[in-house]
Motif scaffolding. Structure first.
Motif, short mmCIF file in Angstrom:
data_model
loop_
_atom_site.label_atom_id
_atom_site.label_comp_id
_atom_site.label_asym_id
_atom_site.label_seq_id
_atom_site.Cartn_x
_atom_site.Cartn_y
_atom_site.Cartn_z
N ALA A 1 -70.12 21.04 -107.55
CA ALA A 1 -71.50 20.81 -107.95
C ALA A 1 -71.86 19.36 -107.65
N ALA A 2 -73.10 19.16 -107.23
CA ALA A 2 -73.63 17.81 -107.05
C ALA A 2 -74.78 17.64 -108.02
N VAL A 3 -74.78 16.51 -108.72
CA VAL A 3 -75.85 16.21 -109.67
C VAL A 3 -76.48 14.89 -109.25
N THR A 4 -77.78 14.93 -108.92
CA THR A 4 -78.49 13.70 -108.59
C THR A 4 -79.00 13.07 -109.88
N GLY A 5 -79.16 11.75 -109.86
CA GLY A 5 -79.60 11.05 -111.06
C GLY A 5 -78.55 11.10 -112.14
N ALA A 6 -77.28 11.01 -111.74
CA ALA A 6 -76.17 11.24 -112.67
C ALA A 6 -75.64 9.98 -113.35
N ALA A 7 -76.31 8.85 -113.18
CA ALA A 7 -75.80 7.62 -113.79
C ALA A 7 -76.00 7.57 -115.30
N THR A 8 -77.12 8.10 -115.76
CA THR A 8 -77.45 8.00 -117.18
C THR A 8 -78.21 9.24 -117.63
N ILE B 1 -70.98 8.98 -105.88
CA ILE B 1 -71.56 8.66 -104.58
C ILE B 1 -72.85 7.88 -104.82
N LYS B 2 -72.86 6.64 -104.34
CA LYS B 2 -74.07 5.83 -104.43
C LYS B 2 -75.00 6.28 -103.31
N ALA B 3 -76.14 6.84 -103.69
CA ALA B 3 -77.07 7.36 -102.69
C ALA B 3 -78.49 7.39 -103.24
N ASP B 4 -79.42 7.02 -102.39
CA ASP B 4 -80.84 7.17 -102.68
C ASP B 4 -81.27 8.47 -102.00
N ILE B 5 -81.57 9.49 -102.78
CA ILE B 5 -81.85 10.80 -102.18
C ILE B 5 -83.18 10.84 -101.42
N THR B 6 -83.97 9.77 -101.50
CA THR B 6 -85.18 9.70 -100.69
C THR B 6 -84.88 9.12 -99.30
N SER B 7 -83.65 8.68 -99.09
CA SER B 7 -83.23 8.11 -97.81
C SER B 7 -82.48 9.17 -97.01
N PRO B 8 -83.01 9.58 -95.86
CA PRO B 8 -82.32 10.59 -95.05
C PRO B 8 -80.88 10.19 -94.70
N GLY C 1 -65.00 22.88 -115.71
CA GLY C 1 -64.05 23.03 -114.61
C GLY C 1 -64.62 22.85 -113.22
N PHE C 2 -65.88 22.46 -113.11
CA PHE C 2 -66.48 22.21 -111.80
C PHE C 2 -65.94 20.91 -111.21
N GLN C 3 -65.86 20.84 -109.90
CA GLN C 3 -65.62 19.58 -109.21
C GLN C 3 -67.00 18.96 -109.04
N VAL C 4 -67.29 17.92 -109.81
CA VAL C 4 -68.64 17.37 -109.87
C VAL C 4 -68.75 16.10 -109.03
N PHE C 5 -69.77 16.08 -108.19
CA PHE C 5 -70.13 14.90 -107.41
C PHE C 5 -71.36 14.30 -108.06
N ARG C 6 -71.23 13.06 -108.48
CA ARG C 6 -72.31 12.37 -109.19
C ARG C 6 -73.02 11.44 -108.22
N LEU C 7 -74.29 11.71 -107.97
CA LEU C 7 -75.09 10.91 -107.04
C LEU C 7 -76.12 10.11 -107.81
N ASP C 8 -76.29 8.84 -107.44
CA ASP C 8 -77.31 8.01 -108.07
C ASP C 8 -77.50 6.75 -107.23
N VAL C 9 -78.66 6.13 -107.37
CA VAL C 9 -78.90 4.86 -106.70
C VAL C 9 -78.16 3.73 -107.41
N ALA C 10 -77.82 3.94 -108.68
CA ALA C 10 -77.05 2.95 -109.44
C ALA C 10 -75.57 3.11 -109.10
N HIS C 11 -74.83 2.05 -109.33
CA HIS C 11 -73.38 2.10 -109.10
C HIS C 11 -72.73 3.02 -110.14
N LEU C 12 -71.89 3.92 -109.66
CA LEU C 12 -71.14 4.82 -110.52
C LEU C 12 -69.65 4.62 -110.26
N ASP C 13 -68.83 4.87 -111.27
CA ASP C 13 -67.38 4.82 -111.11
C ASP C 13 -66.84 6.23 -111.07
#
Length: 82
Positions: A4-11, A42-49, A25-37
């Motif tokens: 699973a991928a979750v955008t906006g996952a920093a907070t 994955i540090k990513a701005d989803i508005t950026s192709p 039990g999901f393998q979760v990918f956390r995407l956000d423009v903020a730094h995540l550990d």
């Protein structure tokens, strides 16, 4: 394993959704423009192709496929509209 991928996952709700999926039990990918550990952060701005393409490639390399996408990213602007 289901991925699973979750955008906006920093907070906030994004972090809570990612935590809940991980607990199930999901393998979760956390995407956000903020730094995540974490290994699947994955540090990513989803508005950026280019950021989005790189994130998809990373997820594909690590999980082979993406089963669930939670498109939670958003921007909060407080104040009067007019």
């Amino acid at each position: 394993m289901v991925s699973a991928a979750v955008t906006g996952a920093a907070t906030g709700s994004g972090a809570a959704i990612a935590d809940a999926l991980s607990a199930e039990g999901f393998q979760v990918f956390r995407l956000d423009v903020a730094h995540l550990d974490g290994p699947n952060a994955i540090k990513a701005d989803i508005t950026s192709p280019s950021d989005l393409s790189a994130a998809v490639e990373t997820i594909s390399d690590r999980a082979g496929k993406l089963d669930v996408l939670v498109n939670n990213a958003g921007v909060l602007i407080e104040g009067a509209l007019a």
